[in-house]
Design a protein around this motif. Structure first.
Motif, mmCIF file in Angstrom:
data_model
loop_
_atom_site.group_PDB
_atom_site.id
_atom_site.type_symbol
_atom_site.label_atom_id
_atom_site.label_comp_id
_atom_site.label_asym_id
_atom_site.label_seq_id
_atom_site.Cartn_x
_atom_site.Cartn_y
_atom_site.Cartn_z
ATOM 1 N N GLN A 102 0.994 -1.489 0.102
ATOM 2 C CA GLN A 102 -0.430 -0.056 0.191
ATOM 3 C C GLN A 102 0.970 1.572 0.119
ATOM 4 O OE1 GLN A 102 -2.720 -0.773 2.999
ATOM 5 N NE2 GLN A 102 -4.308 -2.075 2.129
ATOM 6 N N CYS A 103 1.578 1.343 0.588
ATOM 7 C CA CYS A 103 3.030 2.701 1.127
ATOM 8 C C CYS A 103 3.487 2.958 -0.968
ATOM 9 C CB CYS A 103 4.218 2.149 2.042
ATOM 10 S SG CYS A 103 3.576 2.712 3.543
ATOM 11 N N ALA A 104 3.639 1.122 -1.577
ATOM 12 C CA ALA A 104 4.790 1.649 -2.640
ATOM 13 C C ALA A 104 4.315 1.884 -3.947
ATOM 14 C CB ALA A 104 5.651 0.302 -2.752
ATOM 15 N N ALA A 105 2.620 1.582 -3.382
ATOM 16 C CA ALA A 105 1.410 1.812 -4.528
ATOM 17 C C ALA A 105 1.292 3.277 -4.635
ATOM 18 C CB ALA A 105 0.317 0.645 -5.137
ATOM 19 N N GLY A 106 1.258 4.412 -3.228
ATOM 20 C CA GLY A 106 0.706 5.641 -3.234
ATOM 21 C C GLY A 106 -0.825 5.178 -2.432
ATOM 22 N N LEU A 107 -0.970 4.026 -2.263
ATOM 23 C CA LEU A 107 -2.112 3.548 -1.316
ATOM 24 C C LEU A 107 -2.627 4.298 0.524
ATOM 25 C CD1 LEU A 107 -3.331 0.354 -2.987
ATOM 26 C CD2 LEU A 107 -4.569 2.563 -3.606
ATOM 27 N N ASP A 108 -1.718 4.606 0.711
ATOM 28 C CA ASP A 108 -0.926 4.501 2.239
ATOM 29 C C ASP A 108 0.537 5.391 2.782
ATOM 30 O OD1 ASP A 108 -0.793 4.901 4.660
ATOM 31 O OD2 ASP A 108 -1.116 2.429 5.587
ATOM 32 N N ARG A 109 0.425 6.622 3.349
ATOM 33 C CA ARG A 109 1.432 6.949 3.399
ATOM 34 C C ARG A 109 2.240 7.360 3.976
ATOM 35 N NH1 ARG A 109 1.292 11.391 0.701
ATOM 36 N NH2 ARG A 109 -0.192 12.996 -0.229
#
Length: 245
Positions: free
Chosen positions: A56-63
């Motif tokens: 999620q962080c790698a995909a920009g879904l979570d910061r």
């Protein structure tokens, strides 16, 4: 990370904390890793290891709470929500365990959807080519209810590929499929890496699925705990058993 190899995604000292005070949980603890262009990486680890948070962080879904994430040369941690949404639509493809197709739309319209949301109108030839790429050239007018689970996941792959993303993130893509259908979908992901130069990053708990990848990245307790190149099912299983997965 090999010198001279261009990275599609780079994580640098990424940490992700949830909660506050005494109830704070560290999902990622300073993770640094890269995913080279044209490579297929599986991310594995025991339940609660942080693999979904990593994706999620790698995909920009979570910061991330701290650290930085680059898609190509773009530091996505500096982007506004609007810029991040635009980047996800244009440069990132997603495949999920639940196929996330809209039942009221045909396969063709489901494939078109991300580009329409981004304000672009894909040509019919472009959509048909994406469906042909996943072996469904004759199913464009079918609705999800008229398709098997494997066919629906293939439509989801075509939808993810239509915008020719920099990277394709797959979260347990075979989790809802039987063994034979899983093999078909994994073969398809392997072929888009080998023949279309696509970059795939896949979270999975399945050593058989992971063995299709070029590399397996292992996580435990929010940190990288080794990697395996040219993985075999036996080697992945053995490594996971050492991690308690």
């Amino acid at each position: 990370m090999g010198a001279g190899v261009e990275q599609a995604v780079t994580l640098s000292a990424v940490a992700r904390l949830y909660g506050r005070g005494d109830s704070q949980v560290s999902a990622l603890r300073g993770v640094s890793c890269g995913f080279a262009r044209g490579s297929f990486t599986a991310v594995m680890g025991p339940s609660g290891s942080g693999k979904s948070t990593l994706l999620q962080c790698a995909a920009g879904l979570d910061r991330p709470t701290s650290g930085s994430v680059f898609i190509g040369g773009t530091d996505i941690s500096t982007l506004s929500e609007t810029e991040l949404t635009k980047l996800r639509r244009e440069r990132i493809g997603f495949i999920f365990q639940s196929f996330n197709l809209l039942p009221s739309l045909t396969a063709r319209k489901n494939v078109e959807l991300p580009m329409r949301l981004a304000g672009r109108r894909p040509g019919r030839a472009q959509v048909d080519q994406a469906l042909r790429q996943v072996g469904l050239g004759d199913r464009g007018d079918h609705h999800p209810s008229q398709m098997s689970g494997g066919q629906q996941q293939r439509v989801a792959v075509a939808r993810a590929l239509i915008s020719q993303p920099d990277v394709l993130f797959a979260d347990e893509p075979t989790g809802a499929l039987d063994t034979n259908t899983s093999r078909e979908v994994m073969g398809l992901l392997r072929s888009v890496v080998d023949h279309a130069g696509q970059t795939v990053v896949m979270v999975t708990h399945d050593p058989v699925a992971a063995a299709w990848a070029d590399r397996v990245l292992f996580l435990a307790d929010g940190a990288v705990q080794g990697e395996l190149y040219s993985p075999t099912v036996a080697a992945v299983t053995e490594h996971m058993s050492r991690l308690g997965g």
